[in-house]
Design a protein around this motif. Structure first.
Motif, PDB file in Angstrom:
ATOM      1  N   ASP A   1       0.842  -1.194   0.000  1.00  0.00           N
ATOM      2  CA  ASP A   1       0.000   0.000   0.000  1.00  0.00           C
ATOM      3  C   ASP A   1       0.877   1.244   0.000  1.00  0.00           C
ATOM      4  O   ASP A   1       2.102   1.178   0.141  1.00  0.00           O
ATOM      5  N   ASN A   2       0.246   2.388  -0.167  1.00  0.00           N
ATOM      6  CA  ASN A   2       0.983   3.622  -0.427  1.00  0.00           C
ATOM      7  C   ASN A   2       1.653   4.247   0.786  1.00  0.00           C
ATOM      8  O   ASN A   2       2.149   5.362   0.720  1.00  0.00           O
ATOM      9  N   ASN A   3       1.706   3.531   1.896  1.00  0.00           N
ATOM     10  CA  ASN A   3       2.525   3.954   3.036  1.00  0.00           C
ATOM     11  C   ASN A   3       3.951   3.436   2.924  1.00  0.00           C
ATOM     12  O   ASN A   3       4.798   3.766   3.757  1.00  0.00           O
TER      13      ASN A   3
ATOM     14  N   GLU B   1      -4.009   4.642   2.718  1.00  0.00           N
ATOM     15  CA  GLU B   1      -4.309   3.369   2.059  1.00  0.00           C
ATOM     16  C   GLU B   1      -5.740   3.301   1.547  1.00  0.00           C
ATOM     17  O   GLU B   1      -6.079   2.421   0.739  1.00  0.00           O
TER      18      GLU B   1
ATOM     19  N   LYS C   1       2.644   7.863   6.660  1.00  0.00           N
ATOM     20  CA  LYS C   1       1.463   7.440   7.418  1.00  0.00           C
ATOM     21  C   LYS C   1       1.581   7.803   8.901  1.00  0.00           C
ATOM     22  O   LYS C   1       2.576   7.514   9.557  1.00  0.00           O
TER      23      LYS C   1
END
Length: 495
Positions: free
Chosen positions: A205-207, A261, A271
């Motif tokens: 995920d985008n973290n 996310e 995050k």
């Protein structure tokens, strides 16, 4: 005003100064030896998470925000303060500025962590280990890039010939390198990002870093270099992966209130969960003054004028005017029937909500580093520079359409709305879209322009009506911390 934050920074620096060698010897990895980092997946995962935690540390992420966004023409500070954020805002940098030292050391601690992994972990057939190794290459590039933007002049000034920052690629804490040229730091950043794209194969995920995240950062690096072909190509590749999508107009005003996310437009974010909330020390505290925040930094008059050209532009929702209220809770009106704005020290309050209300909490946010809208506008700027102005306008219109604009509010060769240059169209669109997201200062100076701050705010000295910062000004960059020049005699100071 910000006593609590100053105390936190002072304590952090004491800890940093007294525990620097321990930090660089893997203290953040819960005491794991270097051998365990090499031989166990648990150790490698722990080491990598440790480096992400450095990037998330307020001494890194908050201070980087202060150095970049507070120095733009999008914001107006409503009071003076002894907090060192004031020196970033008014370009009166100090050689021993406490927040600069904190950022410098935290960035190099992050780099030191990546160097242990990169030196000790070999590329293999193990996809999981390769992914984590690639994330460390990405993080090393990320920290070096942030450092060179803060302490080194824009690459486009002189093709990177001026001094940048120390390049650290070995975990030896006794190594005391001199500053490398800006172009050499960029070369390392590109090399590390290319290596990261080869190693990473997991769609995390985008973290976390992924191949697409590294490609997106490459597009920004090349744009800042003036390498428009590569900037276009990498932005184009990220768009065409199909992994990300622009939030629809109906969801866009709430973009920054959801965890990363849960947001299909965010490519990479730092995050923060509720346990990470810095409360009145958070980035959003200065922008929003509710029950916790200070609310002392407002949207500037020229930014408001730009976004208000089209009242239906959804980007207006990120700036929230604060009105005086009657006893019954209704908005006060003046004798002409106009709502009365609240003020602080005579400055009208226009709060900014891009760093507030994640999951409903006033000061909680996960700063967005890369998002899909940037890929479109990078592609637009690069297309213009490559001689394709109509392609540039098409990409600008994709972003404007998402912001709720239609018809004559969209650009074409026959409807330039008073602009004489497509580049000016793109740069103003970047300003509208990424206001308060740490990009504006770099967009101005890398294009060899002057930052004009001809609006009310405490950046103006008594009697001044404007503050002009040409791209050649020495204070476009910060001083190298004098304390670390003392520790490393190979370092030289910025002019």
């Amino acid at each position: 005003m910000i006593t609590r934050y100053k105390t936190i920074v002072a304590i952090a620096l004491i800890v940093s100064a007294t525990a620097c060698k321990k930090d660089l010897a893997l203290e953040p990895y819960s005491g794991l030896s270097n051998d365990k980092v090499v031989t166990t997946l648990e150790g490698l995962q722990s080491a990598t998470i440790g480096t992400y935690s450095f990037i998330k540390d307020p001494n890194y992420v908050r201070n980087y925000h202060i150095f970049t966004e507070y120095a733009s023409d999008n914001v107006s500070l409503s009071g003076t303060t002894t907090d060192p954020l004031f020196y970033a805002y008014n370009y009166q940098h100090q050689k021993n500025q406490v927040n600069v030292l904190a950022f410098w050391r935290k960035a190099y601690q992050a780099i030191a962590g990546t160097n242990v992994v990169i030196e000790k972990v070999a590329e293999s057939d193990d996809a999981v280990k390769n992914q984590l190794l690639g994330e460390n290459y990405f993080l090393r590039a990320f920290a070096h890039f942030d450092l060179v933007k803060v302490f080194g002049r824009p690459y486009t000034d002189d093709n990177g010939e001026s001094l940048g920052v120390m390049i650290k690629t070995k975990p030896d804490v006794k190594e005391l390198p001199a500053r490398s040229k800006v172009k050499d730091v960029y070369a390392l950043v590109i090399s590390d990002l290319l290596k990261a794209t080869q190693l990473m194969s997991s769609a995390k995920d985008n973290n976390f870093a992924s191949k697409e995240v590294a490609m997106a950062l490459l597009s920004r690096v090349y744009l800042y270099m003036g390498d428009y072909k590569n900037a276009f190509d990498y932005a184009d590749q990220v768009i065409k992966t199909g992994r990300y999508s622009l939030l629809p107009a109906t969801s866009y005003p709430k973009y920054f209130t959801s965890a990363p996310e849960n947001n299909l437009e965010t490519i990479f974010a730092v995050k923060h969960t509720l346990k990470d909330d810095q409360l009145d020390g958070a980035i959003g505290s200065m922008y929003w003054g509710g029950s916790i925040g200070y609310g002392e930094m407002y949207a500037s008059q020229p930014y408001r004028a730009l976004v208000n050209k089209f009242p239906e532009d959804l980007r207006n929702t990120f700036v929230v005017p604060q009105y005086e209220k009657n006893a019954d809770g209704t908005v006060k009106k003046d004798v002409h029937g106009n709502p009365v704005l609240q003020t602080r020290n005579g400055y009208p309050k226009y709060f900014i909500n891009k760093y507030s209300f994640q999951d409903g909490y006033e000061t909680l946010s996960s700063p967005v580093v890369l998002r899909l809208a940037e890929m479109y506008l990078t592609r637009a700027e690069a297309a213009f520079q490559l001689g394709r102005p109509n392609d540039a306008l098409n990409d600008v219109n994709i972003i404007r359409s998402r912001a709720g604009l239609t018809g004559n509010a969209l650009f074409s060769s026959g409807n330039m709305m008073g602009y004489t240059s497509v580049l000016d169209v793109v740069l103003d669109e970047r300003r509208l879209e990424f206001a308060f997201e740490t990009q504006r200062k770099f967009d101005v100076f890398r294009n060899k322009r002057t930052l004009n701050r001809d609006y009310p705010g405490t950046h103006l000295a008594s009697g001044q009506t404007t503050q002009e910062i040409p791209y050649t000004d020495p204070r476009v960059v910060f001083f190298i911390p004098e304390d670390d020049i003392t520790l490393n005699p190979n370092l030289v100071q910025n002019p």
